[in-house]
Enzyme design. Sequence first.
Site, PDB file in Angstrom:
ATOM      1  N   LEU A   1     157.805  16.499 100.234  1.00 22.90           N
ATOM      2  CA  LEU A   1     156.749  15.630 100.865  1.00 22.90           C
ATOM      3  C   LEU A   1     157.442  14.327 100.820  1.00 22.90           C
ATOM      4  O   LEU A   1     156.771  13.508 101.457  1.00 22.90           O
ATOM      5  CB  LEU A   1     155.647  15.634  99.760  1.00 22.90           C
TER       6      LEU A   1
ATOM      7  N   ASN B   1     163.760  16.400  94.625  1.00 25.87           N
ATOM      8  CA  ASN B   1     164.714  15.393  95.436  1.00 25.87           C
ATOM      9  C   ASN B   1     164.612  14.155  95.964  1.00 25.87           C
ATOM     10  O   ASN B   1     164.979  14.109  97.092  1.00 25.87           O
ATOM     11  CB  ASN B   1     165.743  16.425  96.329  1.00 25.87           C
TER      12      ASN B   1
ATOM     13  N   HIS C   1     168.188  26.539  93.858  1.00 30.32           N
ATOM     14  CA  HIS C   1     168.872  26.535  94.980  1.00 30.32           C
ATOM     15  C   HIS C   1     170.009  27.111  94.999  1.00 30.32           C
ATOM     16  O   HIS C   1     170.985  26.719  94.383  1.00 30.32           O
ATOM     17  CB  HIS C   1     169.036  25.125  95.505  1.00 30.32           C
TER      18      HIS C   1
ATOM     19  N   ASP D   1     159.857  25.472 102.470  1.00 29.87           N
ATOM     20  CA  ASP D   1     161.016  24.350 102.659  1.00 29.87           C
ATOM     21  C   ASP D   1     160.836  23.517 103.705  1.00 29.87           C
ATOM     22  O   ASP D   1     161.914  23.130 104.170  1.00 29.87           O
ATOM     23  CB  ASP D   1     162.663  25.040 102.510  1.00 29.87           C
TER      24      ASP D   1
HETATM   25  O1  DOR Z   1     167.580  21.979 104.637  1.00 28.47           O
HETATM   26  C1  DOR Z   1     167.339  21.672 103.509  1.00 28.47           C
HETATM   27  N1  DOR Z   1     166.690  20.378 103.378  1.00 28.47           N
HETATM   28  N2  DOR Z   1     167.682  22.273 102.423  1.00 28.47           N
HETATM   29  C2  DOR Z   1     167.510  21.650 101.276  1.00 28.47           C
HETATM   30  O2  DOR Z   1     167.892  22.311 100.112  1.00 28.47           O
HETATM   31  C3  DOR Z   1     167.035  20.418 100.929  1.00 28.47           C
HETATM   32  C4  DOR Z   1     166.246  19.964 102.157  1.00 28.47           C
HETATM   33  C5  DOR Z   1     165.938  18.484 102.307  1.00 28.47           C
HETATM   34  O3  DOR Z   1     165.505  17.967 100.953  1.00 28.47           O
HETATM   35  O4  DOR Z   1     166.063  17.815 103.224  1.00 28.47           O
HETATM   36 ZN    ZN Z   2     164.203  22.668  99.666  1.00 32.32          ZN
END
Ligand code: DOR
Ligand code: ZN
Length: 345
Positions: free
Chosen positions: A17, A42, A137, A248
């Site tokens: 988000l 993250n 992950h 995702d």
């Molecule tokens: O494609 C991805 N985007 N894989 C991930 O593990 C992180 C995510 C992101 O935060 O943009």
């Molecule tokens: Zn992700």
Amino acid sequence: MSETLTLRRPDDWHLHLRDGAMLRAVLPETARHFARAIVMPNLVPPVVTGAQAAAYRDRILAALPEGMAFEPLMTLYLTEDTDPADVAAAHASGLVKAVKLYPAGATTNSASGVKTFENVRGVLEKMAEIGLPLCVHGEVVDSDVDIFDREAVFIDRVLDPVRRATPGLRVVMEHITTSDAVDYASAQGDDLGATITTHHLVINRNHILAGGIKPHYYCLPVAKRETHRLALRKAATSGSKRFFLGTDSAPHTDANKLLPCGCAGCFTATNTLSILAQVFEEDSALDRLEAFTSLNGPAFYGLPVNDETITLSKGAAVTYPSQIETEDGPVTVFDPLTELHWKVD
Ligand code: DOR
Ligand code: ZN
């Protein structure tokens, strides 16, 4: 007569988000259709402590437009300095539903992730004791491992040893992309779940690389060859409780995608349910869509299924924006390369 399909309201068991202007722009895209989501931690800086997760949850709820209902299920970003007592307290208060493991360097904002698994042993043991799931992950980052092999190698070198060393630890293999992961997950017990994204059911690596490079199809783990996509389709549409939806959906502005070194992520929140209905229909599995989107995830997480329902109807081609506008710039919506005919009413 139009065909309709009624499902328990879905949840998204893996969602990005972000924060600030991006959060305000993308949150309604998910909240329109989904009741709850496991929210990835993250951010920059990452959401590491219970206090940071509480503050992030407040920012998400503050960004929710009036009249929309949505419950963010918060996660903590596992670092080698994570305090087991803080994790336990955040879980006991009901705030945190999972801890996220990023191998350091594996993907977007993973620099604070784990390098030496011995250093997180105490946290993992505490999580096994209290039944708090670890979302993984699953990619090794060793430069000598081919990027298309990183998931399969991770299972052998890291995931299986960590699970054997930590009996009782509940693990979600996130956004699986290979038949190796499908086979591994299928062979395990109820302490293991696996999420599958919408886009990995639709694209293989040719879509990224053949006929010109397509940055909007680049994500991590990167899409693999067609045999792997077909294995994922089979798993998702099987109804097996081991597999559930984690989109995702990962928004990046076009400016950040379309660079010499562009960001990884596909933004699917807007059209995910239309795509999934089409995928399940193509595979003669519409009767198993609800298990994937709405039942298997809550069962793994020990949460009630949602009371409300949503209805999709099949008709003329569905229209949706090709881009979402944000104050930071446009975000391109995932293009499933075909007209969609299932619309959420
Ligand atoms: O494609 C991805 N985007 N894989 C991930 O593990 C992180 C995510 C992101 O935060 O943009
Ligand atoms: Zn992700």
